[in-house]
Motif scaffolding. Structure first.
Motif, PDB file in Angstrom:
ATOM      1  N   ASN A   5      21.155 -10.074  -7.413  1.00  0.00           N
ATOM      2  CA  ASN A   5      21.864  -9.605  -6.225  1.00  0.00           C
ATOM      3  C   ASN A   5      22.562  -8.299  -6.604  1.00  0.00           C
ATOM      4  OD1 ASN A   5      20.917 -11.770  -4.712  1.00  0.00           O
ATOM      5  ND2 ASN A   5      22.676 -13.035  -5.220  1.00  0.00           N
ATOM      6  N   SER A   6      23.848  -8.185  -6.467  1.00  0.00           N
ATOM      7  CA  SER A   6      24.544  -6.949  -6.838  1.00  0.00           C
ATOM      8  C   SER A   6      25.218  -7.071  -8.207  1.00  0.00           C
ATOM      9  CB  SER A   6      25.577  -6.596  -5.775  1.00  0.00           C
ATOM     10  OG  SER A   6      26.531  -7.628  -5.678  1.00  0.00           O
ATOM     11  N   ARG A   7      24.927  -8.134  -8.941  1.00  0.00           N
ATOM     12  CA  ARG A   7      25.549  -8.388 -10.249  1.00  0.00           C
ATOM     13  C   ARG A   7      24.643  -7.887 -11.373  1.00  0.00           C
ATOM     14  NH1 ARG A   7      26.657 -14.658  -9.587  1.00  0.00           N
ATOM     15  NH2 ARG A   7      27.713 -14.462 -11.587  1.00  0.00           N
ATOM     16  N   VAL A   8      25.268  -7.447 -12.473  1.00  0.00           N
ATOM     17  CA  VAL A   8      24.531  -6.939 -13.634  1.00  0.00           C
ATOM     18  C   VAL A   8      24.911  -7.775 -14.853  1.00  0.00           C
ATOM     19  CG1 VAL A   8      24.146  -4.958 -15.139  1.00  0.00           C
ATOM     20  CG2 VAL A   8      24.475  -4.608 -12.682  1.00  0.00           C
ATOM     21  N   PHE A   9      23.904  -8.153 -15.644  1.00  0.00           N
ATOM     22  CA  PHE A   9      24.102  -8.965 -16.838  1.00  0.00           C
ATOM     23  C   PHE A   9      23.487  -8.257 -18.036  1.00  0.00           C
ATOM     24  CE2 PHE A   9      24.115 -11.748 -13.220  1.00  0.00           C
ATOM     25  CZ  PHE A   9      25.104 -12.675 -13.490  1.00  0.00           C
ATOM     26  N   GLN A  10      24.243  -8.188 -19.128  1.00  0.00           N
ATOM     27  CA  GLN A  10      23.748  -7.619 -20.379  1.00  0.00           C
ATOM     28  C   GLN A  10      23.106  -8.748 -21.186  1.00  0.00           C
ATOM     29  OE1 GLN A  10      23.854  -4.357 -20.706  1.00  0.00           O
ATOM     30  NE2 GLN A  10      25.013  -4.235 -18.810  1.00  0.00           N
ATOM     31  N   ILE A  11      21.880  -8.565 -21.609  1.00  0.00           N
ATOM     32  CA  ILE A  11      21.179  -9.586 -22.384  1.00  0.00           C
ATOM     33  C   ILE A  11      21.743  -9.633 -23.798  1.00  0.00           C
ATOM     34  CG2 ILE A  11      18.962 -10.301 -23.359  1.00  0.00           C
ATOM     35  CD1 ILE A  11      17.624  -9.048 -20.905  1.00  0.00           C
ATOM     36  N   LYS A  12      22.123 -10.827 -24.236  1.00  0.00           N
ATOM     37  CA  LYS A  12      22.653 -11.030 -25.582  1.00  0.00           C
ATOM     38  C   LYS A  12      21.593 -11.618 -26.509  1.00  0.00           C
ATOM     39  CE  LYS A  12      26.743  -9.544 -24.751  1.00  0.00           C
ATOM     40  NZ  LYS A  12      27.222  -8.325 -25.395  1.00  0.00           N
TER      41      LYS A  12
END
Length: 81
Positions: A52-59
């Protein structure tokens, strides 16, 4: 930095339990969410996820190398600073 779309996929998204998630006897700090998707070759931790409008950094990316059916992605939500 300019980002482009690598792949689009259906995913299961879960909140991780607390601020740590243990996998293979390794503690990964600051993991806020766990995504499960069907196997896609070429994913790496320098990528990110948009939901959606959220951003996640892959760990971390966890692949079952035997059957290559599912990938679990440990990620931290980027809430800005």
């Amino acid at each position: 930095t300019v980002w482009s779309t690598f792949a689009s996929a259906w995913a299961s998204i879960e909140n991780s339990l607390g601020n740590e998630y243990m996998y293979a006897q390794k503690i990964n700090e600051k993991v806020s969410h766990i995504f499960t998707i069907r196997y896609v070759a070429g994913l790496h931790p320098k990528m990110r996820i948009t939901f959606n409008s959220r951003v996640f950094q892959i760990k971390s990316i966890i692949v079952d190398h035997e059957i290559k059916e599912w990938i679990r992605i440990l990620a931290e939500e980027d809430v800005g600073t």
